[in-house]
Design a protein around this motif. Structure first.
Motif, PDB file in Angstrom:
ATOM      1  N   ARG A 141       0.944  -1.345   0.476  1.00  0.00           N
ATOM      2  CA  ARG A 141       0.580  -0.015   0.264  1.00  0.00           C
ATOM      3  C   ARG A 141       1.335   1.465   0.494  1.00  0.00           C
ATOM      4  O   ARG A 141       0.336   2.123  -0.902  1.00  0.00           O
ATOM      5  N   MET A 142       2.347   0.890   0.910  1.00  0.00           N
ATOM      6  CA  MET A 142       3.227   2.089   0.667  1.00  0.00           C
ATOM      7  C   MET A 142       3.413   2.597  -0.821  1.00  0.00           C
ATOM      8  O   MET A 142       3.251   3.909  -0.942  1.00  0.00           O
ATOM      9  N   VAL A 143       3.724   1.634  -1.031  1.00  0.00           N
ATOM     10  CA  VAL A 143       4.287   2.159  -2.938  1.00  0.00           C
ATOM     11  C   VAL A 143       2.716   2.579  -3.582  1.00  0.00           C
ATOM     12  O   VAL A 143       3.080   2.284  -5.087  1.00  0.00           O
ATOM     13  N   GLY A 144       1.910   2.488  -3.344  1.00  0.00           N
ATOM     14  CA  GLY A 144       0.789   2.705  -4.686  1.00  0.00           C
ATOM     15  C   GLY A 144      -0.117   1.710  -4.596  1.00  0.00           C
ATOM     16  O   GLY A 144      -1.239   1.766  -6.124  1.00  0.00           O
ATOM     17  N   GLN A 145       0.422   0.273  -4.164  1.00  0.00           N
ATOM     18  CA  GLN A 145      -0.762  -0.597  -4.968  1.00  0.00           C
ATOM     19  C   GLN A 145      -2.062  -1.059  -5.249  1.00  0.00           C
ATOM     20  O   GLN A 145      -2.613  -1.618  -5.722  1.00  0.00           O
ATOM     21  N   GLU A 146      -1.905  -0.620  -4.197  1.00  0.00           N
ATOM     22  CA  GLU A 146      -3.731  -0.713  -3.568  1.00  0.00           C
ATOM     23  C   GLU A 146      -4.256   0.388  -4.254  1.00  0.00           C
ATOM     24  O   GLU A 146      -5.965  -0.038  -5.106  1.00  0.00           O
ATOM     25  N   ASP A 147      -3.967   1.295  -4.119  1.00  0.00           N
ATOM     26  CA  ASP A 147      -5.114   2.587  -4.551  1.00  0.00           C
ATOM     27  C   ASP A 147      -4.605   3.842  -5.972  1.00  0.00           C
ATOM     28  O   ASP A 147      -5.030   4.833  -5.916  1.00  0.00           O
ATOM     29  N   GLY A 148      -3.428   3.961  -6.009  1.00  0.00           N
ATOM     30  CA  GLY A 148      -2.522   4.310  -6.641  1.00  0.00           C
ATOM     31  C   GLY A 148      -1.680   5.355  -5.694  1.00  0.00           C
ATOM     32  O   GLY A 148      -1.053   6.542  -6.548  1.00  0.00           O
ATOM     33  N   VAL A 149      -1.748   5.875  -4.961  1.00  0.00           N
ATOM     34  CA  VAL A 149      -0.967   6.791  -4.060  1.00  0.00           C
ATOM     35  C   VAL A 149      -0.215   6.168  -3.562  1.00  0.00           C
ATOM     36  O   VAL A 149       0.021   5.370  -2.941  1.00  0.00           O
ATOM     37  N   VAL A 150       0.872   7.040  -3.107  1.00  0.00           N
ATOM     38  CA  VAL A 150       2.723   6.612  -2.717  1.00  0.00           C
ATOM     39  C   VAL A 150       2.128   7.045  -1.276  1.00  0.00           C
ATOM     40  O   VAL A 150       2.188   8.625  -1.543  1.00  0.00           O
ATOM     41  N   ASP A 151       3.540   6.725  -0.434  1.00  0.00           N
ATOM     42  CA  ASP A 151       3.462   7.309   0.501  1.00  0.00           C
ATOM     43  C   ASP A 151       4.053   8.211   0.539  1.00  0.00           C
ATOM     44  O   ASP A 151       5.249   8.486   0.706  1.00  0.00           O
ATOM     45  N   ALA A 152       4.367   9.710   1.207  1.00  0.00           N
ATOM     46  CA  ALA A 152       4.300  10.890   1.199  1.00  0.00           C
ATOM     47  C   ALA A 152       6.038  10.574   1.713  1.00  0.00           C
ATOM     48  O   ALA A 152       6.795  11.558   1.731  1.00  0.00           O
ATOM     49  N   LEU A 153       6.285   9.896   2.514  1.00  0.00           N
ATOM     50  CA  LEU A 153       7.549   8.885   2.993  1.00  0.00           C
ATOM     51  C   LEU A 153       8.636   9.173   1.936  1.00  0.00           C
ATOM     52  O   LEU A 153       9.983   9.662   1.721  1.00  0.00           O
ATOM     53  N   PHE A 154       8.151   8.657   0.900  1.00  0.00           N
ATOM     54  CA  PHE A 154       9.386   8.571  -0.631  1.00  0.00           C
ATOM     55  C   PHE A 154       9.499  10.089  -1.136  1.00  0.00           C
ATOM     56  O   PHE A 154      10.691   9.719  -1.665  1.00  0.00           O
ATOM     57  N   THR A 155       8.953  10.953  -0.365  1.00  0.00           N
ATOM     58  CA  THR A 155       9.438  12.355  -0.911  1.00  0.00           C
ATOM     59  C   THR A 155      10.679  12.462  -0.663  1.00  0.00           C
ATOM     60  O   THR A 155      11.492  13.554  -0.527  1.00  0.00           O
ATOM     61  N   PHE A 156      11.127  12.156   1.188  1.00  0.00           N
ATOM     62  CA  PHE A 156      12.248  12.635   0.977  1.00  0.00           C
ATOM     63  C   PHE A 156      13.389  11.526   2.016  1.00  0.00           C
ATOM     64  O   PHE A 156      14.686  11.194   2.344  1.00  0.00           O
ATOM     65  N   THR A 157      12.882   9.628   1.408  1.00  0.00           N
ATOM     66  CA  THR A 157      13.550   8.382   2.137  1.00  0.00           C
ATOM     67  C   THR A 157      13.016   7.511   1.520  1.00  0.00           C
ATOM     68  O   THR A 157      12.256   7.984   0.395  1.00  0.00           O
ATOM     69  N   ARG A 158      14.038   7.307   0.815  1.00  0.00           N
ATOM     70  CA  ARG A 158      13.892   5.306  -0.345  1.00  0.00           C
ATOM     71  C   ARG A 158      15.029   4.403   0.396  1.00  0.00           C
ATOM     72  O   ARG A 158      15.699   4.236   1.190  1.00  0.00           O
ATOM     73  N   PRO A 159      14.091   2.796   0.033  1.00  0.00           N
ATOM     74  CA  PRO A 159      14.550   2.060   0.722  1.00  0.00           C
ATOM     75  C   PRO A 159      15.586   1.550  -0.708  1.00  0.00           C
ATOM     76  O   PRO A 159      15.423   1.462  -2.004  1.00  0.00           O
ATOM     77  N   VAL A 160      17.568   1.387   0.276  1.00  0.00           N
ATOM     78  CA  VAL A 160      18.415   0.511  -0.478  1.00  0.00           C
ATOM     79  C   VAL A 160      18.582  -0.779  -1.049  1.00  0.00           C
ATOM     80  O   VAL A 160      19.484  -1.171  -1.125  1.00  0.00           O
ATOM     81  N   THR A 161      17.932  -1.708   0.501  1.00  0.00           N
ATOM     82  CA  THR A 161      18.061  -2.768   0.651  1.00  0.00           C
ATOM     83  C   THR A 161      16.563  -3.053   1.686  1.00  0.00           C
ATOM     84  O   THR A 161      16.015  -2.268   1.340  1.00  0.00           O
ATOM     85  N   GLY A 162      16.379  -5.103   1.327  1.00  0.00           N
ATOM     86  CA  GLY A 162      15.412  -5.249   1.529  1.00  0.00           C
ATOM     87  C   GLY A 162      15.839  -7.378   1.698  1.00  0.00           C
ATOM     88  O   GLY A 162      15.684  -7.514   0.460  1.00  0.00           O
ATOM     89  N   GLY A 163      15.310  -6.876   2.956  1.00  0.00           N
ATOM     90  CA  GLY A 163      15.717  -8.696   2.488  1.00  0.00           C
ATOM     91  C   GLY A 163      14.633  -8.964   3.828  1.00  0.00           C
ATOM     92  O   GLY A 163      14.506  -8.702   5.157  1.00  0.00           O
ATOM     93  N   TYR A 164      14.568 -10.425   3.837  1.00  0.00           N
ATOM     94  CA  TYR A 164      12.844 -11.656   4.801  1.00  0.00           C
ATOM     95  C   TYR A 164      14.125 -12.191   5.702  1.00  0.00           C
ATOM     96  O   TYR A 164      14.646 -13.305   4.315  1.00  0.00           O
ATOM     97  N   PHE A 165      13.923 -12.589   6.425  1.00  0.00           N
ATOM     98  CA  PHE A 165      14.728 -13.500   7.502  1.00  0.00           C
ATOM     99  C   PHE A 165      14.002 -14.291   8.660  1.00  0.00           C
ATOM    100  O   PHE A 165      12.292 -13.908   8.756  1.00  0.00           O
ATOM    101  N   TRP A 166      13.879 -15.474   8.495  1.00  0.00           N
ATOM    102  CA  TRP A 166      12.949 -16.629   9.504  1.00  0.00           C
ATOM    103  C   TRP A 166      13.950 -16.380  11.063  1.00  0.00           C
ATOM    104  O   TRP A 166      15.146 -16.307  11.171  1.00  0.00           O
ATOM    105  N   CYS A 167      13.284 -15.861  12.216  1.00  0.00           N
ATOM    106  CA  CYS A 167      13.886 -16.013  13.528  1.00  0.00           C
ATOM    107  C   CYS A 167      13.993 -17.031  14.253  1.00  0.00           C
ATOM    108  O   CYS A 167      13.003 -17.005  14.479  1.00  0.00           O
ATOM    109  N   PRO A 168      14.984 -18.496  14.379  1.00  0.00           N
ATOM    110  CA  PRO A 168      13.972 -19.316  15.023  1.00  0.00           C
ATOM    111  C   PRO A 168      13.992 -18.643  16.729  1.00  0.00           C
ATOM    112  O   PRO A 168      14.368 -17.691  16.632  1.00  0.00           O
TER     113      PRO A 168
END
Ligand code: HEM
Length: 231
Positions: A190-217
């Motif tokens: 929803r933050m990137v606008g996939q639900e309704d085309g509205v992008v989170d205003a956070l992206f006006t001043f910040t952007r992600p440069v990494t992304g990872g998923y992990f399982w924590c035992p």
């Protein structure tokens, strides 16, 4: 294992969430940088040469729990049993474990500071000085995009994000735990606008440069319990 998948590279309306999936993530959480250093080195030596370190981010608590933008972070985190319900798998072979989403964001603080105070408040959806929620904030306000109760089913996650600053760059190391990765991913979509085309205003001043998923035992007696994996 069931429920674990690579971090998705999402796109929407000119913004993206890069996927930089790696195999292992270690969260060294100590009271001082000195203890963190010792812990990280001990883990590195225990892991040996089977893994290659690709990133190390030192984080810190800013103004008692604020993001570097100045806004308090974590206010709407679930607490007590609600936090456990949001973050920990309740039963089955992976009972007691969790999934983590880790994303490093780089802020452009001069850009954020160039906005008027009310534009900054509307970017987050809260008032800087009081942390009060702005009920009629624009749809793009971060807390409108991420409102956990507005998802069906509700998307409560346990955030433990921390600011970082290194080599002239700075931002937020976003970290959230969930009993499934779907909770986090629905918020991100929803933050990137996939639900309704509205992008989170956070992206006006910040952007992600990494992304990872992990399982924590889970841990038993201070040791990782990998029995769910048959180990
Ligand atoms: C640089 C990136 C980010 C910044 C600076 C940031 C900052 C904030 C701030 C200041 C709040 C309001 C206080 C609070 O309730 O914690 C908030 C709320 C929240 N954020 Fe973020 N956030 C970021 C990224 C993300 C991401 C990537 C997600 C999930 C995909 C996310 C999920 C949430 C959620 C679920 C809430 C609570 C919403 C509610 O139920 O009211 N945030 N964030």
């Amino acid at each position: 294992m069931e429920g674990l998948r690579p971090f998705p590279a999402l796109t929407g309306n000119g913004v993206q969430t890069p996927s930089t999936q790696n195999a292992l993530w270690v969260f060294a959480r100590e009271q001082s940088a000195s203890e963190c250093f010792d812990t990280a080195r001990a883990i590195e030596s225990a892991v040996g040469s089977d893994f290659r370190r690709v990133e190390e981010v030192s984080t810190f608590v800013f103004r008692g729990g604020h993001d570097l933008s100045g806004y308090e972070d974590g206010t709407e985190n679930p607490k007590g049993q609600a936090a456990i319900d949001a973050a920990i798998i309740p039963d089955g072979p992976f009972q007691g474990s969790s999934f983590a989403a880790v994303q490093r964001w780089i802020h452009d603080l001069p850009r954020f500071q160039s906005l008027s105070p009310s534009e900054r408040n509307n970017t987050i959806g809260r008032v800087l000085e009081t942390n009060a929620e702005i009920v009629d904030a624009p749809l793009s306000a971060h807390i409108k995009r991420a409102a956990q109760e507005s998802f069906d089913p509700a998307a409560f996650i346990l955030r433990r994000s921390m600011p970082w600053s290194e080599g002239g760059e700075h931002g937020l190391l976003f970290l959230a735990f969930g009993e499934s990765l779907d909770r986090y991913e629905r918020v991100l979509a929803r933050m990137v606008g996939q639900e309704d085309g509205v992008v989170d205003a956070l992206f006006t001043f910040t952007r992600p440069v990494t992304g990872g998923y992990f399982w924590c035992p889970p841990q038993i007696g201070g040791r990782l319990d990998l029995s769910g994996l048959g180990l």
